[in-house]
Write a protein that holds these residues in place. Sequence first.
Motif, PDB file in Angstrom:
ATOM      1  N   UNK A  33     -37.092  -0.366 -39.091  1.00  0.00           N
ATOM      2  CA  UNK A  33     -36.620   0.834 -38.505  1.00  0.00           C
ATOM      3  C   UNK A  33     -36.522   0.989 -37.073  1.00  0.00           C
ATOM      4  N   UNK A  34     -36.552   1.957 -36.382  1.00  0.00           N
ATOM      5  CA  UNK A  34     -36.242   2.512 -35.042  1.00  0.00           C
ATOM      6  C   UNK A  34     -34.956   2.765 -34.805  1.00  0.00           C
ATOM      7  N   UNK A  35     -34.351   2.667 -33.527  1.00  0.00           N
ATOM      8  CA  UNK A  35     -33.120   3.048 -33.020  1.00  0.00           C
ATOM      9  C   UNK A  35     -32.015   2.292 -33.411  1.00  0.00           C
ATOM     10  N   UNK A  36     -30.932   2.795 -34.181  1.00  0.00           N
ATOM     11  CA  UNK A  36     -29.719   1.901 -34.539  1.00  0.00           C
ATOM     12  C   UNK A  36     -28.594   2.635 -34.274  1.00  0.00           C
ATOM     13  N   UNK A  37     -27.583   2.030 -33.868  1.00  0.00           N
ATOM     14  CA  UNK A  37     -26.231   2.648 -33.449  1.00  0.00           C
ATOM     15  C   UNK A  37     -25.583   2.715 -34.730  1.00  0.00           C
TER      16      UNK A  37
END
Length: 120
Positions: A9-13
Amino acid sequence: QVQLVESGGGLIQAGGSLSLSCQATGNFFTVNRMGWHLQTPGNQREHFATMLKNGETEYSVSAAGRFTITRDNEKNAIYLQGLDLRPEDTGVYFCTTRAYEKDFDYLNYWGQGIQVTVSS
């Protein structure tokens, strides 16, 4: 008891890919259902994707097409891969599992959740 260890997970464009993993550990006889629920902002947690031990899969409408669920029975692990992510995929992905003490006695367990944020 069963513990679920989640990662990914995390920040994904937008347009990017997603890879989540979850492994069940603890004391249990076997694990059948394993999968993921998604809670999008402002909404309830809903089923996203599940795979049974025999390989049968269940996908929500949101998950179908762009997401693939896999598992490793030897490791009691479940994985989720996504492609072409969109902002509407943003939310907290919860690992879920159904662990059996014996043939018909089971408990459902939940991971702490993985935040996935898809930005435009």
